[in-house]
Design an enzyme around this catalytic site. Structure first.
Site, PDB file in Angstrom:
ATOM      1  N   HIS A 312     -47.798 -10.301  81.110  1.00  0.00           N
ATOM      2  CA  HIS A 312     -46.857 -10.090  80.006  1.00  0.00           C
ATOM      3  C   HIS A 312     -47.550  -9.254  78.938  1.00  0.00           C
ATOM      4  O   HIS A 312     -48.753  -9.391  78.716  1.00  0.00           O
ATOM      5  CB  HIS A 312     -46.460 -11.453  79.403  1.00  0.00           C
ATOM      6  N   ASP A 369     -40.007 -15.182  84.344  1.00  0.00           N
ATOM      7  CA  ASP A 369     -39.288 -14.814  85.575  1.00  0.00           C
ATOM      8  C   ASP A 369     -39.829 -15.495  86.819  1.00  0.00           C
ATOM      9  O   ASP A 369     -39.200 -15.439  87.875  1.00  0.00           O
ATOM     10  CB  ASP A 369     -39.354 -13.293  85.761  1.00  0.00           C
TER      11      ASP A 369
HETATM   12  C1  SDX Z   1     -40.072  -9.930  80.857  1.00  0.00           C
HETATM   13  O1  SDX Z   1     -41.522  -8.091  76.516  1.00  0.00           O
HETATM   14  C2  SDX Z   1     -40.939  -9.223  76.762  1.00  0.00           C
HETATM   15  O2  SDX Z   1     -40.904 -10.129  75.944  1.00  0.00           O
HETATM   16  C3  SDX Z   1     -40.268  -9.306  78.114  1.00  0.00           C
HETATM   17  C4  SDX Z   1     -39.674 -10.660  78.488  1.00  0.00           C
HETATM   18  C5  SDX Z   1     -38.500 -11.012  77.625  1.00  0.00           C
HETATM   19  O3  SDX Z   1     -38.171 -12.206  77.520  1.00  0.00           O
HETATM   20  O4  SDX Z   1     -37.830 -10.072  77.126  1.00  0.00           O
HETATM   21  O5  SDX Z   1     -40.658 -11.678  78.352  1.00  0.00           O
HETATM   22  C6  SDX Z   1     -39.175 -10.664  79.933  1.00  0.00           C
HETATM   23  O6  SDX Z   1     -39.887  -8.766  81.055  1.00  0.00           O
HETATM   24  C7  SDX Z   1     -41.241 -10.655  81.479  1.00  0.00           C
HETATM   25  C8  SDX Z   1     -42.151  -9.711  82.343  1.00  0.00           C
HETATM   26  C9  SDX Z   1     -41.515  -9.597  83.734  1.00  0.00           C
HETATM   27  N1  SDX Z   1     -42.207  -8.550  84.523  1.00  0.00           N
HETATM   28  C10 SDX Z   1     -42.933  -8.857  85.616  1.00  0.00           C
HETATM   29  O7  SDX Z   1     -43.165 -10.010  85.985  1.00  0.00           O
HETATM   30  C11 SDX Z   1     -43.445  -7.634  86.373  1.00  0.00           C
HETATM   31  C12 SDX Z   1     -44.941  -7.825  86.700  1.00  0.00           C
HETATM   32  N2  SDX Z   1     -45.690  -7.740  85.436  1.00  0.00           N
HETATM   33  C13 SDX Z   1     -46.230  -6.437  85.100  1.00  0.00           C
HETATM   34  O8  SDX Z   1     -45.459  -5.346  85.481  1.00  0.00           O
HETATM   35  C14 SDX Z   1     -46.811  -6.400  83.676  1.00  0.00           C
HETATM   36  O9  SDX Z   1     -47.552  -7.547  83.512  1.00  0.00           O
HETATM   37  C15 SDX Z   1     -45.865  -6.266  82.491  1.00  0.00           C
HETATM   38  C16 SDX Z   1     -44.956  -5.108  82.631  1.00  0.00           C
HETATM   39  C17 SDX Z   1     -45.066  -7.516  82.310  1.00  0.00           C
HETATM   40  C18 SDX Z   1     -46.739  -6.054  81.244  1.00  0.00           C
HETATM   41  O10 SDX Z   1     -47.343  -4.843  81.397  1.00  0.00           O
HETATM   42  P1  SDX Z   1     -48.352  -4.272  80.273  1.00  0.00           P
HETATM   43  O11 SDX Z   1     -48.356  -5.088  79.050  1.00  0.00           O
HETATM   44  O12 SDX Z   1     -48.089  -2.821  80.135  1.00  0.00           O
HETATM   45  O13 SDX Z   1     -49.718  -4.582  80.891  1.00  0.00           O
HETATM   46  P2  SDX Z   1     -50.469  -3.558  81.762  1.00  0.00           P
HETATM   47  O14 SDX Z   1     -49.524  -2.966  82.754  1.00  0.00           O
HETATM   48  O15 SDX Z   1     -51.218  -2.655  80.859  1.00  0.00           O
HETATM   49  O16 SDX Z   1     -51.478  -4.508  82.553  1.00  0.00           O
HETATM   50  C19 SDX Z   1     -52.738  -4.800  82.020  1.00  0.00           C
HETATM   51  C20 SDX Z   1     -53.617  -4.884  83.273  1.00  0.00           C
HETATM   52  C21 SDX Z   1     -53.499  -3.651  84.158  1.00  0.00           C
HETATM   53  O17 SDX Z   1     -54.745  -3.499  84.827  1.00  0.00           O
HETATM   54  P3  SDX Z   1     -55.780  -2.363  84.202  1.00  0.00           P
HETATM   55  O18 SDX Z   1     -55.022  -1.041  84.228  1.00  0.00           O
HETATM   56  O19 SDX Z   1     -56.139  -2.836  82.812  1.00  0.00           O
HETATM   57  O20 SDX Z   1     -56.945  -2.394  85.178  1.00  0.00           O
HETATM   58  O21 SDX Z   1     -53.197  -5.994  84.083  1.00  0.00           O
HETATM   59  C22 SDX Z   1     -52.737  -5.523  85.346  1.00  0.00           C
HETATM   60  C23 SDX Z   1     -52.480  -4.046  85.211  1.00  0.00           C
HETATM   61  O22 SDX Z   1     -52.691  -3.392  86.447  1.00  0.00           O
HETATM   62  N3  SDX Z   1     -51.498  -6.260  85.646  1.00  0.00           N
HETATM   63  C24 SDX Z   1     -51.204  -6.776  86.837  1.00  0.00           C
HETATM   64  C25 SDX Z   1     -49.968  -7.423  86.649  1.00  0.00           C
HETATM   65  N4  SDX Z   1     -49.545  -7.267  85.387  1.00  0.00           N
HETATM   66  C26 SDX Z   1     -50.500  -6.536  84.768  1.00  0.00           C
HETATM   67  N5  SDX Z   1     -51.868  -6.759  88.010  1.00  0.00           N
HETATM   68  C27 SDX Z   1     -51.249  -7.420  89.035  1.00  0.00           C
HETATM   69  N6  SDX Z   1     -50.061  -8.067  88.944  1.00  0.00           N
HETATM   70  C28 SDX Z   1     -49.402  -8.090  87.764  1.00  0.00           C
HETATM   71  N7  SDX Z   1     -48.238  -8.737  87.679  1.00  0.00           N
END
Ligand code: SDX
Length: 435
Positions: A312, A369
């Site tokens: 998140h 989720d």
């Molecule tokens: C919702 O914003 C909100 O409040 C949203 C929400 C709401 O109520 O409105 O809470 C609802 O959208 C919840 C999130 C649902 N999405 C998912 O479950 C999809 C999987 N999660 C990721 O796509 C990700 O965690 C996000 C999109 C939720 C957050 O992305 P960020 O903040 O841009 O974080 P990031 O992509 O920069 O990740 C940081 C690191 C990265 O690695 P590095 O580049 O630093 O090496 O963590 C890794 C990412 O690759 N990472 C993951 C991961 N999520 C982040 N690696 C593996 N699996 C994951 N799920």
């Protein structure tokens, strides 16, 4: 609503010219201070740069406070755990819209108003017939919600407080009706009209699952779980879809069009589409023996796969909503006598991921989720309806945030700038002179 100008400032010093700029620090009621950069460009000729707005406050708001490190979520100061346990969805909707929990009279009046706005214009039913039967319900909901502005011209003047209130009540009341119609249309069953003798969650379940051939018995366990799921998805600060609604609304667009924009943004698998993606992912994993393979894929920088339902932007601790849903999962499945192997799989996946150094280092925890899909599946909703249910609940947050923005006399049209990396000015090359 106002910020407090602290007497603290942040000083920017240009280490080439030695010029200094003092920027005021603004404080809220709780949470981090913010650096007020509204005069930065005028004073320095420079912009800030923050793709994804990870460190940028876009507005003043009093609706929702999140402490991502502590895993805290408050709506108008009330912890989400207490609201989920002691309140109901329409009362939370009143709280988000108006700032305080309603007294008995206020509550009864609000429920009566919402109840009597649940029907949609009869011609809207014809609008549905234009979609293919296999259209995704989110595609239908997005289109039909935008179409509401073609039916309710008498509540589109955003400068009229009464029209804003009517539009807000219409959207909260009609979204379940439109969502249920999208579902019924996708399975070829007749639409059900709303019933004023049912509460919000019961009415939605009836519109989704009743058929003309027999009476529909509402299971109180499912109705209670539905209401709780709506509460947990109601609002969440300035997430992608809420920011979309605010940006659309900042131009003066009507509220129906703004909510349609929010639905479009929520649909993405990185946002509200994740609940559908979690179920698809769990089905793809299939068996506990495959979990490690998928976790390794999620950790592989060269693999675009991510573990849906994990991570998140704000929570670097357990999402408090996920904890409530995790508990509800067990309660609902036990009461329904459902043995869903996907729940076992999800618990195993959660346990393995939370012990994995990669997830620990990146502070990736289950989010809202991760468990919601398992409950919704047990309630007989198809996976394609999961994000639609999220949109029904989030309409309350979207319209409350939209109302707050319209009533904030400091708000301006949203217009971010950029760091330009394209070609400098050059003259046009006629076709016969090009290589
Ligand atoms: C919702 O914003 C909100 O409040 C949203 C929400 C709401 O109520 O409105 O809470 C609802 O959208 C919840 C999130 C649902 N999405 C998912 O479950 C999809 C999987 N999660 C990721 O796509 C990700 O965690 C996000 C999109 C939720 C957050 O992305 P960020 O903040 O841009 O974080 P990031 O992509 O920069 O990740 C940081 C690191 C990265 O690695 P590095 O580049 O630093 O090496 O963590 C890794 C990412 O690759 N990472 C993951 C991961 N999520 C982040 N690696 C593996 N699996 C994951 N799920």
């Amino acid at each position: 609503m106002s910020d407090t100008i602290s007497n603290k400032t942040v000083t920017l010093t240009d280490n080439q010219t030695g010029s200094r700029v003092d920027l005021p620090l603004l404080g809220g009621s709780i949470g981090p201070d913010v650096i007020d950069i509204r005069k930065l460009y005028a004073q320095t000729g420079q912009f800030t740069f923050d793709p994804g707005y990870g460190a940028t406050g876009s507005c003043l708001s009093g609706l929702t406070y999140i402490d991502g490190d502590q895993g805290v979520l408050l709506h108008r100061g009330y912890p989400i755990e207490q609201l989920a346990d002691q309140s109901d969805f329409l009362e939370v909707a009143y709280l988000l819209l108006n700032g305080e929990l309603p007294n008995k009279t206020e509550r009864d009046n609000f429920v009566t108003s919402i109840t009597h706005h649940t029907m949609v214009h009869e011609q809207l039913s014809a609008f549905f017939r234009g979609f293919r039967r296999d259209a995704h319900p989110m595609a239908i909901l997005c289109g039909v919600t935008g179409a509401l502005s073609a039916f309710y011209h008498d509540s589109t003047d955003i400068n009229d407080e009464k029209q804003r209130m009517v539009a807000s009540h219409r959207l909260i009341a009609k979204m379940p009706t439109l969502a249920a119609m999208a579902y019924k249309y996708s399975i070829g069953q007749p639409f059900n009209y709303p019933r004023n003798n049912l509460n919000y969650a019961e009415n939605f379940l009836h519109m989704c699952f009743a058929v003309p051939a027999e009476e529909y018995e509402i299971d109180p366990v499912i109705a209670d779980a539905m209401d709780k799921i709506f509460i947990l998805h109601a609002d969440h600060e300035q997430n992608a879809s809420t920011s979309t609604v605010r940006l659309a609304g900042s131009s003066g667009a009507n509220p129906f069009a703004c909510i349609a924009a929010g639905i479009a943004s929520l649909w993405g698998p990185a946002h509200g589409g994740a609940n559908e993606a979690v179920l698809n992912m769990l089905n793809e994993i299939g068996d506990k023996s495959n979990i490690k393979t998928f976790v390794d894929k999620a950790k592989d920088k060269d693999d675009p796969f991510r573990l849906f339902g994990f991570g998140h932007r704000v929570y670097k601790n357990y999402d408090p909503r996920a904890q409530v849903l995790r508990k509800s999962c067990h309660e609902v499945l036990n009461k329904l006598g459902v043995e869903d192997p996907l729940l076992e799989l999800a618990m195993e996946l959660e346990e393995l991921a939370l012990k994995d150094p990669y997830f620990i280092e990146k502070k990736l925890y289950p989010n809202v989720d991760f468990y919601s899909g398992i409950i919704l599946k047990a309630m007989n909703f198809p996976t394609s309806m999961f994000t639609v249910l999220f949109a029904v609940a989030r309409t309350v947050g979207w319209i409350s945030q939209w109302k707050e923005m319209i009533e904030d006399d400091t708000q301006r049209i949203g217009r971010p700038r950029q760091l330009y990396v394209g070609p400098a000015q050059r003259d046009f090359t006629p076709l016969d002179k090009r290589g």
